[in-house]
Design a protein around this motif. Structure first.
Motif, PDB file in Angstrom:
ATOM      1  N   LYS A 283       0.831  -1.216   0.000  1.00  0.00           N
ATOM      2  CA  LYS A 283       0.000   0.000   0.000  1.00  0.00           C
ATOM      3  C   LYS A 283       0.863   1.263   0.000  1.00  0.00           C
ATOM      4  CE  LYS A 283      -3.944   2.012   2.297  1.00  0.00           C
ATOM      5  NZ  LYS A 283      -4.597   2.165   3.582  1.00  0.00           N
ATOM      6  N   GLU A 284       1.948   1.221   0.762  1.00  0.00           N
ATOM      7  CA  GLU A 284       2.875   2.373   0.774  1.00  0.00           C
ATOM      8  C   GLU A 284       3.379   2.702  -0.623  1.00  0.00           C
ATOM      9  OE1 GLU A 284       5.049   1.602   4.978  1.00  0.00           O
ATOM     10  OE2 GLU A 284       6.356   1.775   3.227  1.00  0.00           O
ATOM     11  N   GLN A 285       3.422   1.665  -1.470  1.00  0.00           N
ATOM     12  CA  GLN A 285       3.876   1.864  -2.858  1.00  0.00           C
ATOM     13  C   GLN A 285       2.700   2.140  -3.790  1.00  0.00           C
ATOM     14  OE1 GLN A 285       7.050   1.921  -3.704  1.00  0.00           O
ATOM     15  NE2 GLN A 285       7.770   1.377  -1.650  1.00  0.00           N
ATOM     16  N   GLY A 286       1.506   2.308  -3.201  1.00  0.00           N
ATOM     17  CA  GLY A 286       0.327   2.601  -4.015  1.00  0.00           C
ATOM     18  C   GLY A 286      -0.283   1.365  -4.657  1.00  0.00           C
ATOM     19  N   ILE A 287       0.049   0.177  -4.127  1.00  0.00           N
ATOM     20  CA  ILE A 287      -0.460  -1.059  -4.738  1.00  0.00           C
ATOM     21  C   ILE A 287      -1.535  -1.676  -3.849  1.00  0.00           C
ATOM     22  CG2 ILE A 287       0.151  -3.404  -5.487  1.00  0.00           C
ATOM     23  CD1 ILE A 287       2.983  -2.341  -6.015  1.00  0.00           C
ATOM     24  N   ALA A 288      -2.746  -1.780  -4.387  1.00  0.00           N
ATOM     25  CA  ALA A 288      -3.810  -2.486  -3.668  1.00  0.00           C
ATOM     26  C   ALA A 288      -3.597  -3.979  -3.881  1.00  0.00           C
ATOM     27  CB  ALA A 288      -5.168  -2.068  -4.211  1.00  0.00           C
ATOM     28  N   ALA A 289      -3.844  -4.758  -2.844  1.00  0.00           N
ATOM     29  CA  ALA A 289      -3.619  -6.208  -2.953  1.00  0.00           C
ATOM     30  C   ALA A 289      -4.592  -6.918  -2.028  1.00  0.00           C
ATOM     31  CB  ALA A 289      -2.177  -6.539  -2.566  1.00  0.00           C
ATOM     32  N   LYS A 290      -4.739  -8.227  -2.240  1.00  0.00           N
ATOM     33  CA  LYS A 290      -5.498  -9.014  -1.276  1.00  0.00           C
ATOM     34  C   LYS A 290      -4.644 -10.206  -0.843  1.00  0.00           C
ATOM     35  CE  LYS A 290      -7.915 -11.987  -4.525  1.00  0.00           C
ATOM     36  NZ  LYS A 290      -9.127 -12.559  -5.036  1.00  0.00           N
ATOM     37  N   THR A 291      -4.866 -10.631   0.383  1.00  0.00           N
ATOM     38  CA  THR A 291      -4.112 -11.794   0.861  1.00  0.00           C
ATOM     39  C   THR A 291      -5.037 -13.006   0.916  1.00  0.00           C
ATOM     40  OG1 THR A 291      -4.569 -11.061   3.109  1.00  0.00           O
ATOM     41  CG2 THR A 291      -2.379 -10.583   2.251  1.00  0.00           C
ATOM     42  N   ILE A 292      -4.469 -14.184   0.672  1.00  0.00           N
ATOM     43  CA  ILE A 292      -5.207 -15.451   0.826  1.00  0.00           C
ATOM     44  C   ILE A 292      -4.273 -16.442   1.521  1.00  0.00           C
ATOM     45  CG2 ILE A 292      -6.601 -17.252  -0.282  1.00  0.00           C
ATOM     46  CD1 ILE A 292      -6.725 -15.717  -2.806  1.00  0.00           C
ATOM     47  N   TRP A 293      -4.807 -17.102   2.545  1.00  0.00           N
ATOM     48  CA  TRP A 293      -4.065 -18.199   3.162  1.00  0.00           C
ATOM     49  C   TRP A 293      -4.338 -19.462   2.360  1.00  0.00           C
ATOM     50  CZ3 TRP A 293      -0.352 -18.108   6.671  1.00  0.00           C
ATOM     51  CH2 TRP A 293      -0.232 -16.985   7.488  1.00  0.00           C
ATOM     52  N   LEU A 294      -3.275 -20.134   1.954  1.00  0.00           N
ATOM     53  CA  LEU A 294      -3.406 -21.372   1.189  1.00  0.00           C
ATOM     54  C   LEU A 294      -2.608 -22.472   1.870  1.00  0.00           C
ATOM     55  CD1 LEU A 294      -2.787 -19.880  -2.383  1.00  0.00           C
ATOM     56  CD2 LEU A 294      -4.990 -20.544  -1.405  1.00  0.00           C
ATOM     57  N   LYS A 295      -2.837 -23.675   1.398  1.00  0.00           N
ATOM     58  CA  LYS A 295      -2.032 -24.802   1.871  1.00  0.00           C
ATOM     59  C   LYS A 295      -1.340 -25.425   0.657  1.00  0.00           C
ATOM     60  CE  LYS A 295      -4.823 -25.868   5.859  1.00  0.00           C
ATOM     61  NZ  LYS A 295      -4.089 -24.840   6.583  1.00  0.00           N
ATOM     62  N   PRO A 296      -0.180 -26.047   0.879  1.00  0.00           N
ATOM     63  CA  PRO A 296       0.368 -26.851  -0.212  1.00  0.00           C
ATOM     64  C   PRO A 296      -0.658 -27.922  -0.554  1.00  0.00           C
ATOM     65  CG  PRO A 296       1.972 -26.607   1.574  1.00  0.00           C
ATOM     66  CD  PRO A 296       0.668 -26.088   2.090  1.00  0.00           C
ATOM     67  N   CYS A 297      -0.809 -28.216  -1.839  1.00  0.00           N
ATOM     68  CA  CYS A 297      -1.780 -29.241  -2.242  1.00  0.00           C
ATOM     69  C   CYS A 297      -1.001 -30.506  -2.587  1.00  0.00           C
ATOM     70  CB  CYS A 297      -2.554 -28.736  -3.467  1.00  0.00           C
ATOM     71  SG  CYS A 297      -3.669 -29.971  -4.125  1.00  0.00           S
ATOM     72  N   THR A 298      -1.337 -31.604  -1.950  1.00  0.00           N
ATOM     73  CA  THR A 298      -0.543 -32.814  -2.167  1.00  0.00           C
ATOM     74  C   THR A 298      -1.008 -33.627  -3.382  1.00  0.00           C
ATOM     75  OG1 THR A 298      -1.891 -33.924  -0.531  1.00  0.00           O
ATOM     76  CG2 THR A 298       0.221 -33.077   0.232  1.00  0.00           C
ATOM     77  N   SER A 299      -2.231 -33.330  -3.884  1.00  0.00           N
ATOM     78  CA  SER A 299      -2.687 -34.070  -5.077  1.00  0.00           C
ATOM     79  C   SER A 299      -2.458 -33.233  -6.318  1.00  0.00           C
ATOM     80  CB  SER A 299      -4.184 -34.361  -5.029  1.00  0.00           C
ATOM     81  OG  SER A 299      -4.612 -34.565  -3.744  1.00  0.00           O
ATOM     82  N   GLY A 300      -2.125 -33.914  -7.395  1.00  0.00           N
ATOM     83  CA  GLY A 300      -2.016 -33.235  -8.675  1.00  0.00           C
ATOM     84  C   GLY A 300      -3.339 -33.302  -9.425  1.00  0.00           C
TER      85      GLY A 300
END
Ligand code: HSE
Length: 320
Positions: A283-300
């Motif tokens: 945000k300090e750089q003027g960039i809006a962003a969103k965060t998402i918590w993810l998990k490593p996915c063990t299946s392909g």
């Protein structure tokens, strides 16, 4: 044997490089792309989900063209297809959306014609299309992938991600094409930078195998792409330097960016602090962003059971 009822597949997103593993390391993530593919009288598309509006709905569509490569390789003619897609993966953000579409198309097309090819062959085909094995390998096999590509064949090893690894991604609200992010790279690097990366990616891979999360923060550092791509994602350099002080094991640009990825030990998560740090720096750089918590996915990539008389969207709804 053509499966006239069609097939449904699910493919995970992925993050590539994980810092020093440029074009070789990849990890599957718990965001998904779904495809239904059926033989049809004339080709038709049904596109749903994240960023799908505006994608081609004719025979130039990536999923269609990749499916046709599988049919050509197998010597099967199946020019007309009904293709439905649903994606949770943001496009052109460094989370492997195109790799998951390529893998999904290869996997679905192969199933549709009775699975003449094994996953190893599909991996070679996917890498030939994508030019590097990191994202496609993770989407195809799941887990963590380390792979080499000699121009026609990919060798890989799949590793189970450490069980306590969580992933936080900060996804800026602008797109960055892989080709633009690759244009920022030099054509030559110094011997000392090469040694730096070889040593770091070796330690990082070994740390994943040995479940040594304590080594990740020093091993995740990179000198062959981050320094050159930092200008494309303002705030990235500070995030890489300081993320560990805010609860990350390590941070990196996810693939070619602009998404920033932090690995976290789920047992030591500091509620909210890392998210605020990542979003605050951007945000300090003027960039809006969103965060998402993810998990490593063990299946392909996997086939979904087609429930009779249950529509594609209804069928996958239970998945999320
Ligand atoms: N390894 C690739 C890159 C991933 O960093 O350019 C992008 O798909």
């Amino acid at each position: 044997m053509i499966r006239q009822d069609g097939v449904r597949v699910k493919v995970p997103a992925s993050t590539a490089n994980l810092g020093p593993g440029f074009d070789t390391l990849g990890m599957a993530l718990s965001l998904y792309f779904y495809i239904e593919m059926k033989p049809a009288e004339s080709t038709v598309f049904h596109l749903h989900g994240q960023d799908m509006a505006g994608l081609p709905e004719d025979k130039s569509n990536l999923v269609y063209t990749v499916a046709q490569m599988v049919f050509a390789e197998a010597g099967v003619a199946l020019p007309e297809l009904e293709i439905s897609m649903y994606s949770d993966i943001p496009l052109t953000r460094g989370l492997g959306s195109s790799a998951s579409a390529i893998v999904g198309a290869l996997f679905a097309a192969n199933l549709l014609i009775g699975s003449p090819f094994d996953r190893g062959k599909l991996f070679d085909m996917a890498t030939a299309i994508e030019h590097h094995p990191d994202n496609v390998g993770a989407s195809l096999f799941g887990g963590l992938i380390t792979a080499i590509w000699d121009g026609s064949h990919a060798e890989y090893l799949r590793i189970d991600p450490p069980a306590d690894l969580d992933v936080l991604v900060a996804i800026p609200d602008f797109q960055l094409s892989t080709s633009k992010a690759r244009e920022a790279l030099p054509t030559q690097i110094s011997l000392s930078d090469a040694v730096y990366n070889v040593s770091h990616v070796s330690l990082l891979t070994a740390a994943f195998v040995a479940n040594r999360l304590d080594l990740i923060s020093s091993a995740m550092r990179d000198r062959i792409h981050h320094p050159y791509r930092a200008a494309l994602v303002p705030g990235l350099s500070r995030i890489l330097e300081e993320a560990a002080e805010h609860g990350a094991l390590g941070a990196a640009l996810s693939g070619a960016g602009p998404t920033v990825l932090a690995l976290v030990d789920r047992r030591r998560q500091k509620e909210g602090e890392l998210e605020s740090f990542l979003l605050g720096v951007l945000k300090e750089q003027g960039i809006a962003a969103k965060t998402i918590w993810l998990k490593p996915c063990t299946s392909g990539a996997m086939e979904l059971t087609m429930e009779k008389d249950v529509s594609f969207l209804e069928n996958i709804k239970g998945e999320f």
